[in-house]
Design a protein around this motif. Structure first.
Motif, short mmCIF file in Angstrom:
data_model
loop_
_atom_site.label_atom_id
_atom_site.label_comp_id
_atom_site.label_asym_id
_atom_site.label_seq_id
_atom_site.Cartn_x
_atom_site.Cartn_y
_atom_site.Cartn_z
N GLN A 49 0.83 -1.21 0.00
CA GLN A 49 0.00 0.00 0.00
C GLN A 49 0.86 1.27 0.00
OE1 GLN A 49 -0.72 -2.67 2.39
NE2 GLN A 49 -1.93 -3.39 0.67
N GLY A 50 2.20 1.09 -0.04
CA GLY A 50 3.09 2.25 -0.07
C GLY A 50 3.43 2.79 1.31
N ASN A 51 3.23 1.99 2.34
CA ASN A 51 3.63 2.40 3.69
C ASN A 51 5.08 2.03 3.92
OD1 ASN A 51 1.04 3.42 4.73
ND2 ASN A 51 0.36 1.31 4.49
N ARG A 52 5.72 2.79 4.82
CA ARG A 52 7.15 2.64 5.07
C ARG A 52 7.39 2.48 6.56
NH1 ARG A 52 10.60 6.34 7.12
NH2 ARG A 52 12.80 6.08 6.59
N LEU A 53 8.26 1.54 6.92
CA LEU A 53 8.71 1.40 8.30
C LEU A 53 10.19 1.75 8.33
CD1 LEU A 53 8.00 0.39 11.23
CD2 LEU A 53 8.89 -1.83 10.52
N GLY A 54 10.54 2.78 9.10
CA GLY A 54 11.93 3.21 9.19
C GLY A 54 12.61 2.61 10.41
N MET A 55 13.72 3.22 10.80
CA MET A 55 14.50 2.72 11.93
C MET A 55 13.89 3.09 13.28
SD MET A 55 17.06 0.92 10.96
CE MET A 55 18.24 1.00 12.29
N GLY A 56 12.92 3.98 13.28
CA GLY A 56 12.26 4.34 14.54
C GLY A 56 12.59 5.73 15.03
N GLY A 57 13.50 6.44 14.35
CA GLY A 57 13.84 7.80 14.79
C GLY A 57 12.84 8.85 14.34
N GLY A 58 12.08 8.55 13.30
CA GLY A 58 11.04 9.47 12.82
C GLY A 58 11.54 10.64 12.00
N PHE A 59 12.82 10.64 11.61
CA PHE A 59 13.38 11.79 10.88
C PHE A 59 12.66 12.03 9.54
CE2 PHE A 59 16.82 10.56 13.74
CZ PHE A 59 17.20 11.79 14.24
N TYR A 60 12.48 10.95 8.79
CA TYR A 60 11.84 11.11 7.48
C TYR A 60 10.35 11.40 7.62
CZ TYR A 60 16.11 9.89 5.08
OH TYR A 60 17.40 9.91 4.60
N ASP A 61 9.69 10.77 8.59
CA ASP A 61 8.26 11.05 8.81
C ASP A 61 8.05 12.52 9.15
OD1 ASP A 61 7.07 8.49 8.34
OD2 ASP A 61 7.86 7.80 10.25
N ARG A 62 8.93 13.07 9.99
CA ARG A 62 8.80 14.50 10.35
C ARG A 62 9.04 15.39 9.13
NH1 ARG A 62 10.50 12.75 15.39
NH2 ARG A 62 12.66 12.63 14.74
N THR A 63 10.08 15.05 8.35
CA THR A 63 10.39 15.84 7.16
C THR A 63 9.20 15.85 6.20
OG1 THR A 63 12.75 15.34 7.35
CG2 THR A 63 11.97 16.06 5.19
N LEU A 64 8.60 14.67 5.98
CA LEU A 64 7.49 14.57 5.04
C LEU A 64 6.23 15.25 5.58
CD1 LEU A 64 7.97 10.89 3.81
CD2 LEU A 64 8.60 13.00 2.64
N ALA A 65 6.01 15.14 6.89
CA ALA A 65 4.83 15.79 7.49
C ALA A 65 4.91 17.31 7.37
CB ALA A 65 4.70 15.38 8.96
N GLN A 66 6.14 17.84 7.47
CA GLN A 66 6.33 19.29 7.41
C GLN A 66 6.45 19.81 5.98
OE1 GLN A 66 9.85 19.63 9.82
NE2 GLN A 66 8.78 18.98 11.67
N SER A 67 6.56 18.90 5.02
CA SER A 67 6.79 19.30 3.62
C SER A 67 5.87 18.53 2.68
CB SER A 67 8.25 19.03 3.23
OG SER A 67 9.13 19.50 4.22
#
Length: 198
Positions: free
Chosen positions: A144-162
């Motif tokens: 479905q295009g979901n992503r699981l990262g390492m758990g730091g949330g860096f990319y999730d925060r970047t994408l949420a803000q942009s």
């Protein structure tokens, strides 16, 4: 929040952590030849996607701990005069990323996680608002295009803000599952490129 909900949250967190361990082990089990073939198989689909969006300013990552390598793709993009940027941990805001212009003579240093990044030079920082597309590493992804990262949330925060950013996850074939256990802070990817099975 009642005890049942807390228990459910705890189970989901454990499930995500187990999945991270399994997928990292799978990545690390790939041979150097398999890694190389996977990396090369990303090039054509990525070029098509970049062309589709007419993107010029592209963010990537340097591979770490068995992550699929975008370096052959970056080399190809350099020949097309695309502008490449790499993430750097923000020196003061420890949950944020900065993006620095990446040149072939760029000096790389390990960050606090042991991941190589360009040495910080504020003259080379591009505001995230000027990036068009970001290629992200991941530990696991689903259909479905979901992503699981390492758990730091860096990319999730970047994408949420942009929200303007086109996000593209890059994955080995072995990292894709049917469905991930998703949390409400997980940002879905715009696109996913999964390497051919090797």
């Amino acid at each position: 929040m009642n005890i049942s909900q807390l228990s459910q949250l705890s189970q989901q967190a454990q499930q995500r952590q187990q999945l991270r361990q399994q997928m990292r082990a799978k990545r690390l089990a790939l041979t150097a030849e398999q890694q190389q073939r996977s990396a090369l198989s990303l090039i054509e689909p990525a070029l098509q996607l970049i062309e589709q969006y007419h993107a010029e300013h592209l963010a990537f990552y340097l591979p770490f701990n068995g992550e699929i390598s975008p370096l052959p793709l970056i080399d190809r993009l350099r020949t097309l005069n695309k502008q490449i940027y790499l993430p750097v941990l923000h020196p003061f805001s420890h949950t944020q990323l900065l993006f620095l212009h990446y040149e072939s003579d760029c000096q790389l240093v390990p960050n606090r996680f042991g991941i190589l990044e360009p040495r910080l030079d504020v003259r080379k920082v591009l505001p995230v608002s000027q990036l068009e597309m970001i290629f992200t590493p991941l530990v696991a992804c689903d259909k479905q295009g979901n992503r699981l990262g390492m758990g730091g949330g860096f990319y999730d925060r970047t994408l949420a803000q942009s929200p303007h950013l086109i996000s593209v996850g890059l994955a080995h074939h072995c990292q894709q599952v049917e469905q991930l256990p998703i949390e409400n802070w997980d940002m879905p990817l715009s696109h996913l490129i999964v390497a051919e099975a090797v």
